[in-house]
Design a protein around this motif. Structure first.
Motif, PDB file in Angstrom:
ATOM      1  N   LEU A 114      -4.986  11.529   7.622  1.00  0.00           N
ATOM      2  CA  LEU A 114      -3.934  10.801   6.894  1.00  0.00           C
ATOM      3  C   LEU A 114      -3.865  11.197   5.434  1.00  0.00           C
ATOM      4  O   LEU A 114      -2.785  11.411   4.876  1.00  0.00           O
ATOM      5  CB  LEU A 114      -4.196   9.293   6.932  1.00  0.00           C
ATOM      6  N   VAL A 115      -5.047  11.251   4.793  1.00  0.00           N
ATOM      7  CA  VAL A 115      -5.068  11.509   3.362  1.00  0.00           C
ATOM      8  C   VAL A 115      -4.501  12.910   3.085  1.00  0.00           C
ATOM      9  O   VAL A 115      -3.774  13.124   2.113  1.00  0.00           O
ATOM     10  CB  VAL A 115      -6.501  11.351   2.814  1.00  0.00           C
ATOM     11  N   ASP A 161       5.664  16.318  -4.840  1.00  0.00           N
ATOM     12  CA  ASP A 161       6.258  15.502  -5.914  1.00  0.00           C
ATOM     13  C   ASP A 161       5.951  16.079  -7.290  1.00  0.00           C
ATOM     14  O   ASP A 161       6.694  15.843  -8.243  1.00  0.00           O
ATOM     15  CB  ASP A 161       5.742  14.055  -5.856  1.00  0.00           C
ATOM     16  N   GLU A 211      -3.730  15.393 -12.111  1.00  0.00           N
ATOM     17  CA  GLU A 211      -2.573  14.496 -12.125  1.00  0.00           C
ATOM     18  C   GLU A 211      -2.335  13.796 -10.801  1.00  0.00           C
ATOM     19  O   GLU A 211      -1.527  12.878 -10.712  1.00  0.00           O
ATOM     20  CB  GLU A 211      -1.313  15.284 -12.530  1.00  0.00           C
ATOM     21  N   LEU A 212      -3.003  14.257  -9.748  1.00  0.00           N
ATOM     22  CA  LEU A 212      -2.793  13.610  -8.455  1.00  0.00           C
ATOM     23  C   LEU A 212      -4.091  13.027  -7.888  1.00  0.00           C
ATOM     24  O   LEU A 212      -4.159  11.843  -7.573  1.00  0.00           O
ATOM     25  CB  LEU A 212      -2.205  14.616  -7.451  1.00  0.00           C
ATOM     26  N   LEU A 213      -5.101  13.861  -7.769  1.00  0.00           N
ATOM     27  CA  LEU A 213      -6.276  13.429  -7.000  1.00  0.00           C
ATOM     28  C   LEU A 213      -7.247  12.570  -7.808  1.00  0.00           C
ATOM     29  O   LEU A 213      -7.838  11.638  -7.273  1.00  0.00           O
ATOM     30  CB  LEU A 213      -7.011  14.662  -6.445  1.00  0.00           C
ATOM     31  N   ALA A 214      -7.414  12.878  -9.092  1.00  0.00           N
ATOM     32  CA  ALA A 214      -8.428  12.176  -9.878  1.00  0.00           C
ATOM     33  C   ALA A 214      -7.820  11.004 -10.636  1.00  0.00           C
ATOM     34  O   ALA A 214      -6.669  11.069 -11.073  1.00  0.00           O
ATOM     35  CB  ALA A 214      -9.066  13.144 -10.869  1.00  0.00           C
ATOM     36  N   ASP A 215      -8.593   9.944 -10.786  1.00  0.00           N
ATOM     37  CA  ASP A 215      -8.209   8.868 -11.687  1.00  0.00           C
ATOM     38  C   ASP A 215      -8.711   9.249 -13.081  1.00  0.00           C
ATOM     39  O   ASP A 215      -9.865   9.648 -13.252  1.00  0.00           O
ATOM     40  CB  ASP A 215      -8.837   7.548 -11.251  1.00  0.00           C
ATOM     41  N   ARG A 252     -15.485  13.030  -2.770  1.00  0.00           N
ATOM     42  CA  ARG A 252     -14.282  13.278  -1.969  1.00  0.00           C
ATOM     43  C   ARG A 252     -13.919  14.743  -2.138  1.00  0.00           C
ATOM     44  O   ARG A 252     -13.921  15.263  -3.262  1.00  0.00           O
ATOM     45  CB  ARG A 252     -13.136  12.390  -2.439  1.00  0.00           C
ATOM     46  N   ILE A 278       0.880   7.829  -5.690  1.00  0.00           N
ATOM     47  CA  ILE A 278       2.024   8.672  -5.321  1.00  0.00           C
ATOM     48  C   ILE A 278       3.319   8.080  -5.899  1.00  0.00           C
ATOM     49  O   ILE A 278       4.134   8.790  -6.480  1.00  0.00           O
ATOM     50  CB  ILE A 278       2.128   8.793  -3.790  1.00  0.00           C
ATOM     51  N   ILE A 281      -4.628   8.379  -1.647  1.00  0.00           N
ATOM     52  CA  ILE A 281      -5.402   9.130  -2.655  1.00  0.00           C
ATOM     53  C   ILE A 281      -6.066   8.148  -3.596  1.00  0.00           C
ATOM     54  O   ILE A 281      -7.268   8.127  -3.747  1.00  0.00           O
ATOM     55  CB  ILE A 281      -4.487  10.125  -3.391  1.00  0.00           C
ATOM     56  N   THR A 324      -0.708  12.708   3.050  1.00  0.00           N
ATOM     57  CA  THR A 324      -0.193  12.100   1.824  1.00  0.00           C
ATOM     58  C   THR A 324      -0.370  13.045   0.640  1.00  0.00           C
ATOM     59  O   THR A 324       0.478  13.106  -0.259  1.00  0.00           O
ATOM     60  CB  THR A 324      -0.923  10.773   1.547  1.00  0.00           C
ATOM     61  N   THR A 325      -1.477  13.785   0.640  1.00  0.00           N
ATOM     62  CA  THR A 325      -1.737  14.710  -0.462  1.00  0.00           C
ATOM     63  C   THR A 325      -0.646  15.777  -0.540  1.00  0.00           C
ATOM     64  O   THR A 325      -0.176  16.126  -1.633  1.00  0.00           O
ATOM     65  CB  THR A 325      -3.122  15.367  -0.274  1.00  0.00           C
ATOM     66  N   ARG A 331      -2.225  -2.948   5.624  1.00  0.00           N
ATOM     67  CA  ARG A 331      -1.204  -1.985   5.197  1.00  0.00           C
ATOM     68  C   ARG A 331       0.154  -2.295   5.804  1.00  0.00           C
ATOM     69  O   ARG A 331       1.188  -1.992   5.228  1.00  0.00           O
ATOM     70  CB  ARG A 331      -1.648  -0.567   5.561  1.00  0.00           C
ATOM     71  N   LYS A 356       2.415  15.457   0.320  1.00  0.00           N
ATOM     72  CA  LYS A 356       3.589  14.817  -0.300  1.00  0.00           C
ATOM     73  C   LYS A 356       3.423  14.726  -1.813  1.00  0.00           C
ATOM     74  O   LYS A 356       4.340  15.044  -2.581  1.00  0.00           O
ATOM     75  CB  LYS A 356       3.816  13.423   0.284  1.00  0.00           C
ATOM     76  N   GLY A 357       2.238  14.279  -2.240  1.00  0.00           N
ATOM     77  CA  GLY A 357       1.983  14.129  -3.668  1.00  0.00           C
ATOM     78  C   GLY A 357       2.089  15.464  -4.407  1.00  0.00           C
ATOM     79  O   GLY A 357       2.590  15.519  -5.541  1.00  0.00           O
ATOM     80  N   GLN A 371       9.821  11.934 -11.794  1.00  0.00           N
ATOM     81  CA  GLN A 371      11.185  12.076 -11.297  1.00  0.00           C
ATOM     82  C   GLN A 371      12.145  11.025 -11.835  1.00  0.00           C
ATOM     83  O   GLN A 371      13.357  11.189 -11.736  1.00  0.00           O
ATOM     84  CB  GLN A 371      11.183  12.054  -9.763  1.00  0.00           C
ATOM     85  N   PHE A 380       0.879  -1.175   0.000  1.00  0.00           N
ATOM     86  CA  PHE A 380       0.000   0.000   0.000  1.00  0.00           C
ATOM     87  C   PHE A 380       0.910   1.216   0.000  1.00  0.00           C
ATOM     88  O   PHE A 380       1.066   1.877   1.020  1.00  0.00           O
ATOM     89  CB  PHE A 380      -0.881   0.027   1.244  1.00  0.00           C
ATOM     90  N   ILE A 411       1.155   3.502   7.634  1.00  0.00           N
ATOM     91  CA  ILE A 411       2.341   3.627   6.779  1.00  0.00           C
ATOM     92  C   ILE A 411       3.516   4.196   7.570  1.00  0.00           C
ATOM     93  O   ILE A 411       4.665   3.794   7.372  1.00  0.00           O
ATOM     94  CB  ILE A 411       2.014   4.459   5.528  1.00  0.00           C
TER      95      ILE A 411
END
Lengths: 258, 954
Positions: free
Chosen positions: B97-98, B108, B59-63, B40, A68, A63, B101-102, B364, B104-105, A76, A57, B449
């Motif tokens: 948590l989300v 990136d 580019e990050l949140l949506a599929d 969401r 990620i 997300i 992580t967001t 996890r 971080k994303g 990168q 995971f 995590i």
């Protein structure tokens, strides 16, 4: 010389140990390496023949599954990934690794610029499920990893977001045409699967695909969890002693460099 | 500037989250909902350009395939205009948590402008709903007000960082009288009684100053029931006799007297350690996390499993977690909402939340959850029980800590927040109708995590010898971790160096916070740089917060000032030993006799469908039980991988067939009638489960977890004393040492009307065994038509607390007993037969007795059986077929034997009671002949299986 396998770890990877074990069992040398070592430049992908992105995971799938890590590869490490692929090397993504490959633009073809055309989304059951599934291997598949494997194998799945979905049916048709469909969920007799044989509602029961070259494979089921006879859920009734169905897949990868 | 991004599944994709709400609303009696849509929502703080907003969304949140998104507007997934929209978000200070992580994303993607993120979820519900129905849906389905609230349009989402002014707080104690002492204890949630408060008062009178708040907190936490087990290690007057330390007199004593060479470390570290092979040991710990799970099932169970994983990690120099176990006790899931006491979540919601909490954390972490149990009883409505266990694997030379003065104290892993303040002290008290409010500080949300990274890096640091001692931050936080680990040396901690999740914590909150995913290690100064580099390389935070001293004092400083200084001796040994009264009087129970129906098929169906017997597949499948690749016997076995296995078997080293066997025993319904025999039965059940799969009776260790009502009440404590006595008596003869344990007392609930609901006395026995060769184990599913079926062990008239008598509405005081010497011999003989390969399948008889066990073997193997009850070995008072088939007598097994192994099997069991009772049939029918030779059960096994599966098929 033993082919060198990079088993890529990131925060939340958790099938790295057994994936490395599976490769070593069939004669590879496997290193478990954290993605920070690639990002920091201490380790070069070019020093390896096989890249394996294991299950888990990564970053909590907070997300969406694998997103990620996929973006890290895509934004990168894209150059290294493209070079690696062009040098006739192999990439496998299992479970979370498959989700990563799809979202990073490495499947269905290695093209990080292209719009994403397939995805893995929430199971129709709405929950994580661990169960063993029968998989048929498409006879037309060009995949390097499944050469000469029996047409029916038995692996476990364990995921919440494994439903294979395509942008439109033309995409799916092209995958068939180019021999990119590798594994499909099926009934024990090989027939078309409904739930729970198709555990997540994947379109056409698609469980694994490869790129047109056959050298990049992504699959939701876990071949590394069926290495020993005693992994099989019914080994006590069937009296199984032979190696597990997953071994051949890893052996094919190693033999590719023989 | 705040950017709002909203996402939803595109039309055509099945929205399981929305559907779950619609179906659950129907459970609540709200039928008028036409549709539910789920969104969401992400709030981003920062000056973000429009192009960046779009990139973050796309580019990050949506599929790209499945999601629609909208920036700063609502998505309209539905043509229906008449819909009601609710947005739910976390309360301030609750871990998101989300959101983390967001961030971080977003980094990136190369976008630095976003400063903070907060997530929410929006529901759009169409249908004619009254305000009362809307409120019901919000409160019961959409949020848990302990951690979440409905977002208001004008609500502040992001708060500026504020540091409180530092002010040292002292508590005037020296001149306080008894009532003032008690007032202080209550006001500060110390849960200390007047004797304990006076002891603290005397100590500070001796020093000649008032205590500071942090000193009082630290004492309260160290002396809490949760941390000190003061009731069971104190003095107990039991019916005129004084027991000095019940645990020492019973469970510890067994282990000491058995003195087995494979017990490596028992009852002194965070988990008990036993030998695995020449290179490795295994350790095992089972914890309870009951009170938090009652208030917030998801977070409570989440942190329950997260916490117990850190126990093996903090044992010796750290063990790799390799297997999880989970045992739950809930109220009835079909309880009408009208009968639910105020202040209590519905059992179904508790169960769904707990299972999800364990699932999301355990999966996890990449630890297989391979063993467990679920038990239902209405007395668990106010106090559900959540037992979580973890097995760890550790090299034999990494099993001892060394605490050395001058070493640096390093906190590793998660940051410290205001979560879980007062968990240790509060969990020692009773819950009541208003607990929801007062408990909110004690609820925690786990971040698996962060913990996974912690495990990955700590094990590397262990193998490189970068620290000499380790422990987990559990109940009591840093206070407990540092206080216990440095007990014999002393420690000084600079509290302002502890990394915080957000500003605003006082020095005291920093010290007692029970924020998750933190470990404390003691690092030699010359290894510090290497250690910090290793953690940094995998994005794990590690911070020096103090050093180990040699003055046997714990000294706490904050911004240069000493805010607390306590003698370790007083802290750990200064607690007055409580004296409690205990009394046990067996309840007066009428001995009732069942009629003996000519057809027991309906009874068998009813028992198979009983919640405590039925299939738990809904739970089990949601856990990853295969990760790490060493699963040998899974929790579900048989032709269709759905029969109830007796014990799980796992190979922790993939190049070896040596394996760990796990099982458990739990019989709360016996406990109300006869706690001694309940405990004896729980041990027998755990051990016989291991024997049934082929385990070795000479290499089984067990763990005790006592969950009881309020032991200030003599009858409750009396029943606990009886159970503990059985633990000694039975384990001594079975040669199964206790290696670890934990108790949770005060599991009682005060309803609004003043009624007290106490849980039934609930002793969980967890068993762990090591076997040489996993290739010789067997499973419980019938294998082949024509094979012989044997009964091993004696059936007695023991219907007290049985499922059959519960189903018939009858009472009996005859709870199953254990003839330990006899059973030990039987276990050894059967084990030998299995080791020789003479047994094709084996299943123990437990809940529901012989008939249920036979049915389970039959449908798991998809084969029928023909059984003659007249052949079953039984005591002379078993004169009715229903007793024979449904008595839950201990130490019994059903075995399937190939005809050619008949004499081999019979020779191995020569000195035991056994008999051939039937055969595996060609037809898929279970047929049982009664004591008169008439068919009393004849049923298609698919029908039996369907009864067994339907109850919890959610």
């Amino acid at each position: 010389m033993k082919p060198r396998v990079l088993v890529l770890r990131a925060a939340g990877s958790n099938c790295d140990g057994e994936t490395a074990f599976a490769f070593e069992k069939v004669g590879a040398h496997a290193d478990l390496l954290h993605i920070n070592r690639l990002l920091g430049g201490e380790v070069k992908l070019a020093d390896y023949q096989i890249l394996a992105i294991p299950g888990g995971f990564t970053y909590g799938d907070d997300i969406s599954a694998g997103k990620i890590l996929a973006n890290q590869l895509k934004y990168q490490l894209a150059d290294q990934m493209l070079d690696f692929h062009q040098q006739d090397k192999l990439i496998i993504g299992i479970c979370n690794g498959f989700q990563v490959l799809v979202k990073a633009g490495l499947l269905p073809q290695v093209d990080v610029e292209a719009d994403q055309s397939v995805t893995l989304t929430s199971n129709d059951s709405g929950k994580f499920e661990d169960r063993w599934v029968y998989l048929s291997i498409e006879a037309t598949s060009t995949c390097v990893f499944t050469r000469n494997m029996p047409l029916l194998v038995y692996f476990p799945v364990a995921h919440a977001e494994g439903k294979f979905a395509v942008r439109d049916t033309a995409i799916r048709d092209r995958l068939y045409k180019q021999g990119q469909i590798v594994f499909r969920y099926c009934r024990p007799d090989g027939g078309e699967a409904n739930y729970p044989d198709n555990p997540n509602g994947s379109v056409d029961g698609i469980a694994g695909i490869c790129d047109p070259s056959g050298r990049v494979l992504g699959l939701m089921p876990h071949p590394e969890r069926h290495i020993d006879a005693t992994n099989h859920p019914q080994w006590t009734r069937l009296g199984l002693q032979r190696e597990g169905d997953g071994v051949a897949l890893f052996r094919n990868a190693v033999d590719y460099f023989a | 500037m705040i950017t709002r991004i909203e996402l939803a599944l595109k039309r055509g994709y099945y929205d399981a989250d929305a559907e779950k709400i619609r179906l659950s609303a129907r459970d609540l009696g709200v039928e008028s909902i036409r549709s539910v849509h789920y969104f969401r929502v992400f709030y981003l703080l920062g000056e973000i350009a429009a192009a960046e907003q779009k990139r973050i969304a796309a580019e990050l949140l949506a599929d790209a395939i499945t999601d629609d998104f909208a920036v700063d507007r609502f998505l309209q997934q539905d043509a229906e205009q008449e819909s009601w929209s609710v947005e739910v978000t976390y309360n301030r200070g609750v871990t998101d948590l989300v959101a983390q992580t967001t961030i971080k994303g977003i980094r990136d993607l190369g976008i630095e402008a976003v400063k903070e993120v907060k997530t929410a979820r929006r529901y759009q519900i169409a249908g004619d709903l009254s305000d009362a129905q809307k409120d019901l849906i919000v409160q019961k389905l959409l949020l848990n007000r302990v951690i979440e609230h409905v977002r208001q349009p004008d609500e502040t989402l992001f708060f500026p960082a504020l540091d409180p002014e530092f002010r040292l707080v002292t508590v005037p104690l020296l001149d306080a009288d008894t009532s003032e002492l008690l007032r202080i204890s209550k006001e500060r949630d110390l849960f200390l009684n007047h004797v304990e408060m006076q002891t603290i008062q005397n100590h500070f009178r001796g020093i000649g100053r008032e205590p500071t708040d942090i000193e009082l907190e630290m004492v309260a936490q160290t002396w809490s029931e949760h941390c000190s087990h003061k009731t069971l290690t104190g003095l107990i007057e039991f019916d005129g006799r004084v027991i000095d330390n019940l645990l020492k007199q019973t469970v510890f004593r067994v282990t000491r007297e058995l003195d087995l060479p494979w017990c490596v470390s028992v009852f002194k570290d965070n988990a008990g350690i036993i030998r695995f092979d020449d290179r490795y040991n295994v350790c095992f710990k089972v914890e309870t996390h009951n009170h938090p799970s009652a208030m917030e099932p998801y977070g409570g169970a989440n942190t329950g499993i997260g916490g117990v994983i850190r126990d093996p990690l903090g044992t010796g120099l750290g063990a790799k977690p390799i297997i999880n176990t989970d045992v739950f006790c809930f109220g009835p899931v079909d309880l009408p909402h009208s009968e639910l006491p105020k202040g209590v979540l519905h059992p179904k919601r508790v169960m769904q939340g707990v299972v999800a909490g364990v699932r999301d954390y355990g999966n996890r972490m990449g630890i297989p959850t391979s063993n467990g149990a679920v038990f239902f009883d209405e007395r668990y409505v106010g106090n559900p029980l959540v037992y979580c266990g973890t097995v760890g694997l550790m090299p034999v030379d990494k099993c001892e800590k060394r605490v050395v003065s001058g070493d640096l104290i390093v906190v590793v892993g998660g940051r410290t927040g205001r979560d879980g303040i007062h968990g240790a002290t509060a969990s020692s008290g009773e819950l009541h109708a208003e607990s929801e409010g007062t408990w909110s500080g004690a609820v925690q949300i786990g971040n698996p995590i962060v913990e996974k990274k912690l495990v990955d890096t700590l094990l590397q640091a262990r193998d490189r010898g970068l620290y000499r001692a380790i422990t987990d931050c559990g109940a009591g936080g840093l206070s407990s971790a540092v206080g216990e680990l440095a007990e014999t040396t002393g420690a000084q901690v600079e509290l302002e160096t502890v990394p915080l999740k957000y500003h605003g914590l006082t020095y005291m909150e920093i010290w007692i916070s029970e924020a998750q995913e933190r470990m404390v290690i003691f690092v030699p100064p010359d290894k510090l740089d290497e250690a910090l580099a290793l953690f940094a390389a995998e994005d794990v935070e590690a911070t020096v917060i103090g050093k180990v001293t040699d003055d046997r004092k714990i000294r706490l400083r904050y911004r240069g000032a000493v805010v607390g200084e306590l003698d370790m001796e007083f802290l750990h040994n200064g607690m007055p030993r409580p004296v409690r009264k205990a009394h046990w009087q067996p309840p007066a129970i009428e001995e009732q006799v069942s009629d003996d129906p000519a057809d027991l098929t309906p009874a068998l169906h009813a028992l198979l469908a009983a919640p405590n017997i039925c299939s738990k597949e809904w739970v089990i499948r949601q856990y990853d039980h295969e990760v790490q690749g060493g699963s040998v016997l899974k929790p579900l076995v048989g032709v269709e991988n759905d029969g109830p296995g007796d014990a799980s078997i796992t190979r922790p080293l993939l190049d070896s067939y040596r394996a760990v066997v796990l099982s458990n025993g739990l019989n709360p319904h016996y406990g109300l009638i006869d706690p001694y025999n309940m405990a004896a039965s729980a041990i027998d059940e755990a051990v016989r489960n291991i024997i049934a799969v082929g385990g070795d009776p000479e290499h089984i260790a067990i763990l005790d977890n006592f969950c009881w009502g309020n032991t200030d009440k003599p009858d409750r404590l009396g029943s606990l004393v009886r159970a503990a006595q059985a633990c000694y008596d039975i384990a001594k003869i079975y040669r199964t040492p206790f290696i670890s344990g934990k108790d949770s007392l005060n599991n009682e609930f005060q309803t609004e009307g003043g009624e007290t609901i106490a849980i039934p006395p609930t002793l969980l026995i967890s068993a762990i065994a090591v076997i040489d060769d996993a290739r010789r184990v067997i499973s419980m599913d019938l294998k082949k038509p024509g094979n012989l079926i044997y009964m091993v062990g004696v059936t007695r008239r023991e219907l007290g607390g049985s499922h059959y008598y519960a189903y018939r509405g009858l009472s009996s005081a005859q709870v199953p007993g254990v003839d330990a010497e006899y059973a030990r011999h039987l276990f050894k003989s059967l084990s030998q037969a299995i080791q020789q390969g003479a047994v094709r399948s084996c299943h123990d008889c437990s809940e529901g007795g012989l008939a249920v066990a036979l049915a389970e073997m039959a449908f798991a193997g998809n084969l029928g059986a023909f059984i003659d009850a007249r052949q079953v070995p039984c005591s002379s008072d078993v004169v009715q077929t229903d007793w024979l088939l449904f008595s839950e007598s201990n130490s019994r097994f059903i075995c399937e034997i190939e005809a050619r192994r008949k004499s081999e099997f019979e020779n191995a069991l020569a000195e035991c009671d056994f008999a051939e009772i039937g055969r595996v049939a060609d037809e898929p029918v279970l047929s049982i002949m009664d004591l008169n030779g008439e068919l009393v059960i004849e049923q298609d096994i698919s029908k039996l299986k369907s009864s067994w599966q339907k109850t919890l098929k959610w």
